[in-house]
Structure formats: C-alpha cells, structure tokens
Write a protein that holds these residues in place. Structure first.
Motif, PDB file in Angstrom:
ATOM      1  N   THR A 129       0.866  -1.357   0.026  1.00  0.00           N
ATOM      2  CA  THR A 129      -0.085  -0.033  -0.022  1.00  0.00           C
ATOM      3  C   THR A 129       0.917   1.304  -0.248  1.00  0.00           C
ATOM      4  N   ARG A 189       0.796   3.344   2.271  1.00  0.00           N
ATOM      5  CA  ARG A 189       1.153   3.538   3.634  1.00  0.00           C
ATOM      6  C   ARG A 189       2.501   2.776   3.732  1.00  0.00           C
ATOM      7  N   THR A 239      -5.888   7.625   9.028  1.00  0.00           N
ATOM      8  CA  THR A 239      -5.627   6.568   8.131  1.00  0.00           C
ATOM      9  C   THR A 239      -4.235   6.449   8.039  1.00  0.00           C
ATOM     10  N   ASP A 260      -7.936   8.992   2.163  1.00  0.00           N
ATOM     11  CA  ASP A 260      -8.241   7.598   1.531  1.00  0.00           C
ATOM     12  C   ASP A 260      -6.956   7.078   0.695  1.00  0.00           C
ATOM     13  N   TRP A 273      -3.846   6.443   1.408  1.00  0.00           N
ATOM     14  CA  TRP A 273      -3.106   5.301   2.283  1.00  0.00           C
ATOM     15  C   TRP A 273      -2.992   4.058   2.021  1.00  0.00           C
ATOM     16  N   ASP A 274      -4.251   3.677   1.767  1.00  0.00           N
ATOM     17  CA  ASP A 274      -4.685   2.127   1.683  1.00  0.00           C
ATOM     18  C   ASP A 274      -4.584   1.611   0.239  1.00  0.00           C
TER      19      ASP A 274
END
Length: 537
Positions: free
Chosen positions: A4, A6, A31, A162, A164-165
C-alpha cells in the motif's frame, strides 16, 4: 499482493531516518497513523503550533530534518505562527496534513483544506497535494529534498485520507541532495583582496554560521584578520564564542544605532545573516559614511533585498574557509577596543523589593552547570539575560528569528528530546516570559509525558513589558491590554503534570534550579520580578 501507499511511505521514511513524528492526531490523519509501526515514535502534543515548535527545536539540535503531522486545514491554521518561526529559523521540517477523502473534496465537506497548497504560504518553501495517491511517496521524497536544500526551511504536503490504503506502483525512489553551495572563486578572491587591503575591517556574523557548525571557521578568519566580531542584530543562534577577545557584542536592532556602532571601520563583511534585521524604526543611514559593506548568505532572498553592499551567494561556512585561506594576515593591527558593559537600567529605579531580571539570571547562571543549553523567549528582559549568561560553546543557546511568540516553550521540549536521543544529555533551561508562556503552555504536558528534565523559568512581571517599551519609543500612552493580572503559573504547570515551585529570593532560585536539574521530568519555576520597563534601544 502490492504494497500500500502507507507501507511504501513508511519504508521511505525509515530510509530517510524520519522515524520520529511530532503531531496531534485528527480524523483525517488516522488512516496514516493506523497500525503505527513499532520502530516509529509518535511525540504527542496538545496543539499543533507546539508540534511544529517541538519539531523545530529537535531538528535544530540534531541538524536533521524532522517530520510533523497536522490535522487538515484547522491544524495548519493553528500551527501557522510556528511555521513562520521555522521558516525564519531556516529549519528543515516536512509538515504533512490529512485532507478529506478524494470522493468528497469537490463538495468541500467539514474540515476540508480547500486550497491546501496555498494555505501555508508564504512560510513554506514548497507545498503540494499529490494529484494521485500513487504520487505520495515521491512527493515525500521531493519534500525532503526541498526542505534540506539551502536555504533550509519547512515544506508542506496535504494528503487525502483515502490515499494510504491504495496500492503503490512499487518502492519509492531514494535520492540524496547536497545541503551546501560553494562560493564563487572569483568573488572570494575579490572579497579577500578588499579585506586584506582594509585599514580597519570589521566582521558581522549571523546564525547561519552556527547552523553550519562553523564556530571554528569563524574564529579562524577573525584571528587571521585581527578584526572585531559583532553578532548580527537579533541573531537566533550565537555565531561566535562570546568570551573571545575579538568579540564586540551584538549589533542593535535599529538602523541609526547600528550604523553608529560601525563607525570608524572602512570595510565590513556580513556573513550568514541578512543586511540587516531591524524592528523598531529609528531613522538613519544603513551604514556609516566611508564604509564598504560585503555580504555572504546562502539565501538569495537575503542577498536580493539587502539595501546596501555587494553580495555573494554561498554556504557561509564554506565561504569562511575560503576567505581564511586567501586573506593576508594582519600582524600589525591595533588591538580591538574592549566593549564597555551595557548600561544597567533594571535595578536602579526599582522599589518593589522583588528580584530584578539581572539578579534572577545571575542566580540561574550560578546554579546551572556550565554545559547547560539555554532557550529564551523573554522579549522584555532578554538583554539582562544575555549580559550575565554568555555563550561560549556551540549549540548552547537557541531563540527564535521571527518574533512570533509561542516558539520557545515547545522548542525546548524538542531540544531536550534531542539531547536525550544523542546521549549528550546536557541540562536544558528555558527562560520563558509569563506572557509568552500562554501562547504554548500545553507544551508542558509533552515535556511531562516524555519525562524530559527541562527547567522552565518563568519571570513573572505581570505585564507585556516589551509592549510598554514600544509605547515609550512610539509615544503611544494609554494602550489597553498590556497588563496580565490573575495568572497562577504554578497551578497551570501542576495541571499539566510538571513539578512547580515559586521562588522569591536569589537563594530560592539557586536551590530550585539545583533540585530541578536532578529530576527526571520537567520543573516550572515561577519567579516574581520587578516590573521595571527597560528601554527598547
């Protein structure tokens, strides 16, 4: 399965050694912070300006960039005063903030950062919100490079929550950049020839020398020229040992008095500072008649706006080395005149029976170990402090370049954290005015939670004395809001988890200081002082 955004970003932050994050979490940052890695450290503060101030102190004391995480537009607005200070301090900070999910940005829901790249300007070098989630790691890398390159300073990234994933397109590309720019050899030769031919040259040194760890190079040039050294006006980091026989003192903060100090010299060179930093308006010439001014800075904004003089863009410490190699030694120069002590004005008219600022600071200096790091945000009596507490070793004094209150208290937390991380473990004493303290009082909580042995000394004069000094200079009597009645510093400090005492005599101050510096956590020392108003100039 692809990593991801992140995961890739945290891997990059590890490679950049950015594993300490200063912040106050918000809904748009959770997040990013979820499943927080065990090898990272989150330094929690209770307000975003304190997060930036603590990161600023930490970055300065470690000479490395620091990472700050703020809460969308609201957090950036809260933090702006210390983003300003970080910019003026030339501290490399990577400031990130969340934003609302991309699916809702067009509708501008609650807490949206509507113009994320514009909000922190002009006090960041670069600001950006990535167009795609996949661009976040590369944007972090660019932010790091931009923050470090001269002149160093804060940068800003807004990242929708949204991102980060989402899947990354591979590992981030790690890059390196230089932190220093070399001088023009022809210009060095020109400046060296002018200094060598000068009848009575003078050196003016600024904080960039301290940031570049250049005290020895500054001493080398001064001793080869046999020239007196002034600290630039209102310099935030001392550039030269103040016990050196060539040290002349600090230049005044206003035009006419500054020019007066430089009279009798035919050449002055300003290295690592603007020409010049002023605040109160006292009209007069920028420099005395007959003086030629040379200027070296790593900041093109400083070289561009200098009202007089011939400038060169260069890392100041590299320029010092180059000049020292080229100038002719002055063997028959007269010994520099010793600077007379500043006129004392704080005690002679005081009938309150309270300690004067000078008496307080003398007791502090007597009790604190020689290696103590001093942090100061006490505008009305900074002069008294600096008269009795000379700075004779590098990296042992910090203040702020901006004049924006609320920096000193959290910055001292970051500096103390850096002392512990580096294992230098020098004591940290922060002298914060009772008015200044209120701008970032919540930083005490972070010091207590981290168990940092900072001694916060609060001279309690019950007023904005610096503003009363301005009122005298500007002939503005009857200004409201300059007194601060009803503050209980001890109770405030205890409420944030600190040890707190009130001292009223010099012996009480010495005793409290000695005890505080043996504790594992922070101590707040409130000291009522005489309410005398010092002259501004």
């Amino acid at each position: 399965m692809a990593e991801t955004i992140r995961q890739v970003t945290f891997n990059l932050l590890r490679q950049l050694e950015l594993t300490t994050i200063f912040g106050n979490p918000g809904s748009t940052e959770e997040t990013f912070l979820k499943n927080f890695p065990e090898d990272f450290r989150y330094i929690q503060v209770l307000q975003e300006a304190s997060a930036v101030g603590a990161a600023d102190g930490y970055a300065q004391a470690t000479r490395k960039p620091a990472l700050v995480n703020l809460h969308t537009s609201a957090g950036v607005c809260n933090a702006m005063s210390n983003i300003l200070s970080a910019s003026m301090n030339k501290t490399p900070l990577i400031i990130t903030a969340g934003n609302q999910t991309r699916e809702m940005l067009l509708m501008e829901p609650w807490l949206t950062n509507v113009q994320p790249a514009e909000l922190p300007k002009p006090w960041v070098k670069w600001s950006y919100e990535p167009v795609r989630a996949e661009d976040v790691p590369a944007a972090i890398m660019q932010a790091y490079a931009m923050a470090l390159q001269p002149p160093a300073g804060p940068v800003f990234l807004s990242i929708p929550l949204d991102d980060w994933d989402k899947p990354a397109k591979g590992e981030a590309i790690l890059r390196s950049v230089t932190r220093r720019i070399g001088p023009d050899p022809a210009r060095i030769d020109e400046f060296a020839a002018i200094l060598s031919a000068a009848r009575n040259p003078v050196l003016v040194y600024g904080a960039a020398i301290a940031r570049g760890n250049g005290w020895q190079q500054a001493v080398d040039l001064a001793e080869k020229l046999g020239a007196p050294v002034w600290a630039a006006p209102a310099t935030e980091r001392p550039p030269f040992p103040e016990n050196h026989p060539l040290y002349a003192g600090a230049l005044p903060f206003a035009t006419a008095p500054l020019a007066k100090k430089l009279e009798g010299h035919d050449v002055a060179i300003v290295i690592g500072a603007p020409v010049f930093r002023y605040y109160p308006y006292v009209p007069g010439p920028y420099i005395p008649e007959g003086l030629r001014l040379l200027h070296i800075s790593d900041d093109p904004a400083e070289t561009g706006r200098a009202p007089v003089g011939d400038s060169m863009l260069s890392d100041p410490v590299l320029a010092l080395e180059a000049l020292a190699a080229c100038v002719h030694p002055r063997n028959n120069h007269p010994a520099p005149a010793q600077v007379a002590p500043g006129k004392q004005t704080t005690a002679s008219h005081d009938t309150s029976g309270l300690l004067t600022p000078r008496e307080l600071y003398t007791a502090l200096r007597e009790a604190a170990p020689a290696e103590t790091v001093l942090v100061a945000e006490t505008p009305s009596n900074l002069g008294a402090l600096r008269k009795v507490w000379t700075i004779n070793t590098p990296d042992s004094f910090y203040t702020f370049a901006s004049g924006s209150l609320g920096w000193g208290l959290p910055a001292s937390v970051g500096i103390a954290l850096a002392e512990r991380d580096s294992k230098r473990n020098r004591p940290v004493v922060a002298v914060i005015g009772d008015g200044s303290m209120q701008y970032s009082v919540q930083g005490l909580w972070t010091a207590a939670q981290q168990g940092l042995p900072v001694l916060f000394v609060i001279p309690r004069n019950g007023q904005y004395a610096i503003l009363k000094s301005f009122a005298a200079l500007e002939n503005t009597p009857g200004v409201p809001g300059l007194d601060l009645p009803g503050l209980d510093i001890v109770s405030l400090a205890k409420g944030y988890g600190c040890e707190a005492v009130r001292a009223e005599t010099a012996e009480d101050v010495r005793k409290a200081c000695t005890q505080a510096l043996t504790r594992l956590g922070p101590t707040v020392l409130e000291v009522p002082i005489s309410p005398v108003i010092p002259p501004l100039i």
